[in-house]
Design a protein around this motif. Structure first.
Motif, PDB file in Angstrom:
ATOM      1  N   ALA A 174      -3.187   4.909  -9.216  1.00 41.20           N
ATOM      2  CA  ALA A 174      -4.529   5.195  -8.721  1.00 41.20           C
ATOM      3  C   ALA A 174      -5.528   4.302  -9.418  1.00 41.20           C
ATOM      4  O   ALA A 174      -5.383   3.987 -10.595  1.00 41.20           O
ATOM      5  N   PRO A 175      -6.577   3.852  -8.712  1.00 45.00           N
ATOM      6  CA  PRO A 175      -7.570   2.996  -9.348  1.00 45.00           C
ATOM      7  C   PRO A 175      -8.235   3.643 -10.546  1.00 45.00           C
ATOM      8  O   PRO A 175      -8.653   2.958 -11.463  1.00 45.00           O
ATOM      9  N   SER A 176      -8.345   4.971 -10.570  1.00 51.70           N
ATOM     10  CA  SER A 176      -9.011   5.625 -11.694  1.00 51.70           C
ATOM     11  C   SER A 176      -8.227   5.489 -12.983  1.00 51.70           C
ATOM     12  O   SER A 176      -8.771   5.689 -14.072  1.00 51.70           O
TER      13      SER A 176
ATOM     14  N   GLN B 170      -6.774   2.696 -14.057  1.00 48.42           N
ATOM     15  CA  GLN B 170      -6.713   1.329 -14.532  1.00 48.42           C
ATOM     16  C   GLN B 170      -7.545   1.113 -15.790  1.00 48.42           C
ATOM     17  O   GLN B 170      -7.230   0.261 -16.598  1.00 48.42           O
TER      18      GLN B 170
ATOM     19  N   SER C 249       0.811  -1.223   0.000  1.00 52.73           N
ATOM     20  CA  SER C 249       0.000   0.000   0.000  1.00 52.73           C
ATOM     21  C   SER C 249       0.838   1.264   0.000  1.00 52.73           C
ATOM     22  O   SER C 249       0.334   2.357   0.219  1.00 52.73           O
TER      23      SER C 249
ATOM     24  N   ASN D 288      -7.482  -5.785  -2.975  1.00 53.72           N
ATOM     25  CA  ASN D 288      -8.691  -5.067  -3.329  1.00 53.72           C
ATOM     26  C   ASN D 288      -8.426  -4.169  -4.523  1.00 53.72           C
ATOM     27  O   ASN D 288      -7.295  -3.731  -4.754  1.00 53.72           O
ATOM     28  N   ARG D 289      -9.484  -3.865  -5.276  1.00 53.67           N
ATOM     29  CA  ARG D 289      -9.303  -3.023  -6.455  1.00 53.67           C
ATOM     30  C   ARG D 289      -8.932  -1.590  -6.109  1.00 53.67           C
ATOM     31  O   ARG D 289      -8.419  -0.857  -6.960  1.00 53.67           O
ATOM     32  N   THR D 290      -9.191  -1.171  -4.902  1.00 57.04           N
ATOM     33  CA  THR D 290      -8.835   0.184  -4.491  1.00 57.04           C
ATOM     34  C   THR D 290      -7.469   0.258  -3.829  1.00 57.04           C
ATOM     35  O   THR D 290      -7.036   1.338  -3.431  1.00 57.04           O
ATOM     36  N   THR D 291      -6.790  -0.877  -3.714  1.00 56.90           N
ATOM     37  CA  THR D 291      -5.479  -0.887  -3.072  1.00 56.90           C
ATOM     38  C   THR D 291      -4.443  -0.221  -3.962  1.00 56.90           C
ATOM     39  O   THR D 291      -4.363  -0.508  -5.164  1.00 56.90           O
TER      40      THR D 291
END
Length: 663
Positions: A27-29, A31, A20, A381-384
Motif C-alpha cells: 500500500a502507498p501508505s 512506503q 497492479s 504512479n505512486r499510488t500503483t
C-alpha cells in the motif's frame, strides 16, 4: 497484421494487470514507514584499530564503513585513532589505547561506554529531545546539548571536559546527580564513595586541536549540494570522484579511481547485522553513501551514482541491491554448486527488504527515494499497487559485470573479491524477493579474518555505571559473552532538561595549577582589507591608481596648466620616507597560491591515481563549477566591457585587478 496487433495488445494488458495485482501488495501508505535508525558509521581508522561483534570468534582488524550495532566493541592500540559518525554534524573519536562500545541505539537515545583511554564527542548539532549517554567505570554522563566533550579514563580516575557551550549531567555510582557547566572539567576518583571535584577546562592539547580541524573539514563538503541532508560520508565523495549533471538523472557522482571491470558491490563483504540482517561493507574510502542511499546508473560505459532528488529525511538501507538465485541444474553444474547473485538497483527501481517486521519485509519499497518509481523499466504512479512476484527486470543485470555471483558457501564469509565468479550468464539467474538463505557463522559477523589487537582483560572486565540497561544485553537465560564485559551498575536517570539547571555543582578543586581566565590567548583580530583583498601583481604591471584621485588631478591640471602632467606612479622627493607599500615576496605568493589540504588526516591512507581508460566521456556538464563572478573565473561579460574614455590611457582591461569587472 491485425492478429499480431491483437496479440501485442493482449501482452501489454497482461503486463499492466500484473503490476497492479494484489497478490502480495504494498500500500502507498506503507512506503514512508520508519523502519529503523541510521547506525553509526566507522568513518576513519588509523593505526591499530580492532573490532568485535557478538557472535564473532575473536577480535579482527576494523574495516572502514562498518555499520556499528548495539553490542559492538572498538579498541585502539598505540598508535591508533578511530572515528564514528553518529549524525550529520556529530562525531565520536577514540585516541590510542581506548576502548569504546555501543550499548543502545534508539530514536532519541544513544548510549556508549568507555572503559579506558581517551574519547571525544564532537557534537556540532544535537536534535531537541535527543540524548547521548557516556558510561564509564566511575559515573554516567548525560549529554543533551551540542558542544565538544572529552572523556579520559585511567585506572580509578575519570575526567570529563565540556567546551563550546556544552553542558552535561554526571551521575556517579552513589546515584546523586551533579551538573557540569560549560568550559569545565569534572574529575571523579573512586567508585564506591567517589570524590568529585570541578576545575576550569584545561588548554586544548594536540588531539583536541586535531578533532576541531577534522570536523571543520568534514562539514565543508562540496558534495553536500547534491545529496539530502542527513547522509553520512559526504565529504569522502569530494576526494574520490567528480559530479556531472546528466539530463536523465540529474547530479551523478562518478568515482575516479576504480580498477578495470569494476562494478558496484564488488569490493567488500557481507556481514550479519543484528537488526538489518545482511549488510554490505565496502572497502573504498567513499563506500558509504553510494551503497546505502540513491541508485547506480551505467552511462556510456561508466558507472555513476545518482542520489536522486533531495528529500527531507533520507532513509538508511543496509544495501540497495536485488538478489538473484540460480534458475536450473545447468547453473549448478557449470559453477560447481549453488550460487548467490546480486545487482545494484538502477534508477527508480524498488528495494525488496529482507529485514524488518512481517508486513514490511518482502514487499516493494521506495523508502527515502524522491525520484520516479520504475518497475520492469516502466515508470509507474505512486499510488500503483505492485505485486513483488511480478518484478523480474533489473536494468543493471544486463550490464557487463553488473551481476555479481559467488558460491553459496562463500556468501557472508569474508571479502568476495577472490570468491567472485566472473564468467556467468545473467539469463541463468532469476530474482529472488528475499534475502539469501545462508546460515550465519562466526565469520559472518566480521568483515575479514585478519586478527586484531585484543584489549587488556582489565579494560574488558571493568563494569560501568549506566542509567539504562543496554539493548545489547543478552536474552533472558542466555550467557553474556566475555568480550561484552560485566553487566553495568544501574543508577537513577537524571532529571529532565529543565530541572537539570537546578542540580548541585561539584565542589571546586583545590588544585594550584587550575587554569585561570588570564591564560586564555588574545582573540585574533580580523584581517585588514589591504592584506586580504589586494590581488597579487606581477612586477611588470603598473600599480593601479585610485580613480577618484585621478579625476581630481585631471581637474586641477585643467584649471592650472603649470602643474605637472598626470602620472601613473606619483614621484617621491628624496626627503620623503620609505614607501609603506612593498612588493609581496615570491615565497609568500607561492604559499598564498598553494591549495589548502583537503582534510587534516594523517598521511597513512594510500590514494591511487585515476586510471586512464579509453572509454568515452560521460555526457552532461560538470556540476562542480564556480560562479563566473568569482575571482577564480574571469567573467565573459567583464571582458567585453570597455573602460570610460577618460581612463583608457591609464588602465587597460588586461591590467585590471582579477575578480573585479571593468567599469
Amino acid at each position: 497484421m491485425r492478429s499480431k496487433l491483437m496479440i501485442g495488445l493482449a501482452m501489454l494488458i497482461c503486463m499492466l494487470t500484473g503490476l497492479s495485482s494484489a497478490a502480495q501488495e504494498t500500500a502507498p501508505s506503507e512506503q514512508n514507514e520508519e523502519i529503523g535508525q541510521t547506525p553509526p558509521r566507522l568513518s576513519f581508522v588509523d593505526g591499530q584499530v580492532s573490532f568485535w561483534r557478538p557472535g564473532a570468534q575473536d577480535w579482527v582488524q576494523a574495516q572502514l564503513n562498518i555499520a556499528v550495532a548495539p553490542g559492538d566493541q572498538l579498541s585502539t592500540g598505540s598508535p591508533g585513532n578511530l572515528e564514528l559518525q553518529i549524525g550529520p554534524r556529530a562525531f565520536v573519536r577514540g585516541w590510542a589505547n581506548t576502548q569504546i562500545g555501543l550499548e543502545s541505539l534508539e530514536p532519541d537515545f544513544l548510549q556508549f561506554k568507555v572503559t579506558g583511554g581517551h574519547a571525544s564527542f564532537d557534537l556540532r548539532k544535537l536534535e531537541p529531545g535527543h540524548t547521548v549517554e557516556v558510561d564509564t567505570p566511575n559515573a554516567a554522563f548525560t549529554i543533551e546539548h551540542a558542544g565538544y566533550y572529552r572523556v579520559d579514563v585511567s585506572g580509578e580516575r575519570t575526567s570529563f571536559i565540556t567546551r563550546r557551550a556544552g553542558r552535561a549531567t554526571v551521575t556517579p555510582a552513589s546515584g546523586e546527580a551533579f551538573s557540569i557547566a560549560p568550559s569545565e572539567e569534572v574529575v571523579i576518583e573512586g567508585t564506591q564513595s567517589p570524590n568529585i571535584s570541578s576545575y576550569a577546562a584545561p588548554q586544548l592539547d594536540s588531539w583536541d586541536k586535531w578533532n576541531y580541524a577534522r570536523s571543520d573539514s568534514l562539514l565543508d563538503a562540496v558534495s553536500a549540494r547534491y545529496v539530502s541532508p542527513g547522509v553520512y560520508g559526504v565529504s569522502d565523495l569530494d576526494r574520490s570522484g567528480t559530479w556531472r549533471t546528466v539530463p536523465e538523472y540529474g547530479p551523478v557522482w562518478v568515482p575516479t579511481a576504480v580498477p578495470a571491470g569494476w562494478a558496484p558491490y564488488t569490493m567488500g563483504s557481507w556481514i550479519r547485522d543484528p537488526y538489518y540482517g545482511w549488510t554490505w561493507v565496502d572497502t573504498a574510502p567513499w563506500g558509504w553513501a553510494p551503497y546505502h542511499y540513491g541508485r547506480w546508473a551505467h552511462i556510456d560505459g561508466r558507472w555513476g551514482w545518482a542520489p536522486g532528488p533531495v528529500v527531507a529525511r533520507p532513509v538508511y538501507a543496509p544495501a540497495l541491491v536485488a538478489f538473484f538465485g540460480h534458475g536450473g541444474v545447468s547453473v549448478g553444474v557449470s559453477i560447481g554448486g549453488p550460487a548467490v547473485g546480486w545487482v545494484a538497483l538502477g534508477w527508480g527501481e524498488p528495494c525488496v527488504p529482507w529485514w524488518g517486521r512481517p508486513g514490511f519485509a518482502h514487499r516493494p519499497w521506495w523508502g527515502g527515494w524522491g525520484g520516479p518509481r520504475v518497475v520492469n523499466n516502466v515508470v509507474i504512479n505512486r499510488t500503483t499497487v505492485v505485486n513483488v512476484e511480478h518484478i523480474n527486470v533489473y536494468r543493471n543485470a544486463g550490464v557487463r559485470n553488473g551481476l555479481v555471483v559467488v558460491k553459496e558457501d562463500r556468501f557472508g564469509h569474508g571479502p568476495i573479491t577472490s570468491a567472485r565468479i566472473t564468467h556467468v550468464e545473467a539469463h541463468q539467474f532469476r530474482p529472488i524477493h528475499e534475502g539469501p538463505k545462508v546460515a550465519a557463522g562466526p565469520a559472518s559477523y566480521t568483515p575479514s579474518a585478519n586478527r586484531g589487537v585484543r584489549p587488556s582483560e582489565a579494560s574488558i572486565g571493568r563494569p560501568v555505571v549506566a542509567t539504562r540497561a543496554p539493548h545489547s544485553a543478552p536474552r533472558p537465560g542466555a550467557d553474556r559473552e566475555p568480550n561484552q564485559g560485566p553487566a553495568p551498575r544501574l543508577v537513577p536517570p537524571p532529571q529532565s532538561r529543565e530541572a537539570a539547571a537546578t542540580l548541585p555543582r561539584p565542589a571546586f578543586g583545590p588544585s594550584k595549577v587550575e587554569r585561570s581566565t588570564a591564560d586564555r590567548a588574545k582573540q585574533p583580530a580580523p584581517p585588514k582589507p589591504e592584506l586580504s583583498a589586494r590581488p597579487t601583481r606581477s612586477p611588470e604591471a603598473a600599480p593601479p591608481t585610485s580613480r577618484p584621485v585621478q579625476q581630481r588631478q585631471r581637474q586641477e591640471q585643467a584649471a592650472d596648466p603649470s602643474k605637472p602632467e598626470l602620472s601613473a606612479r606619483p614621484s617621491r622627493s628624496p626627503e620623503a620616507g620609505p614607501s609603506t607599500t612593498r612588493p609581496v615576496p615570491r615565497q609568500r605568493q607561492e604559499q598564498a597560491a598553494a591549495p589548502a589540504p583537503a582534510s587534516p588526516q594523517p598521511p597513512r591512507q594510500r590514494v591511487e591515481a585515476p586510471r586512464q581508460t579509453s572509454q568515452q566521456p560521460m555526457p552532461g556538464e560538470p556540476a562542480s563549477r564556480i560562479s563566473p563572478h568569482r575571482g577564480e573565473v574571469k567573467s565573459p561579460q567583464a571582458s567585453e566591457r570597455k573602460p570610460p574614455a577618460a581612463d583608457r590611457s591609464q588602465q587597460s582591461p588586461e591590467k585590471a585587478p582579477r575578480g573585479r569587472p571593468v567599469e
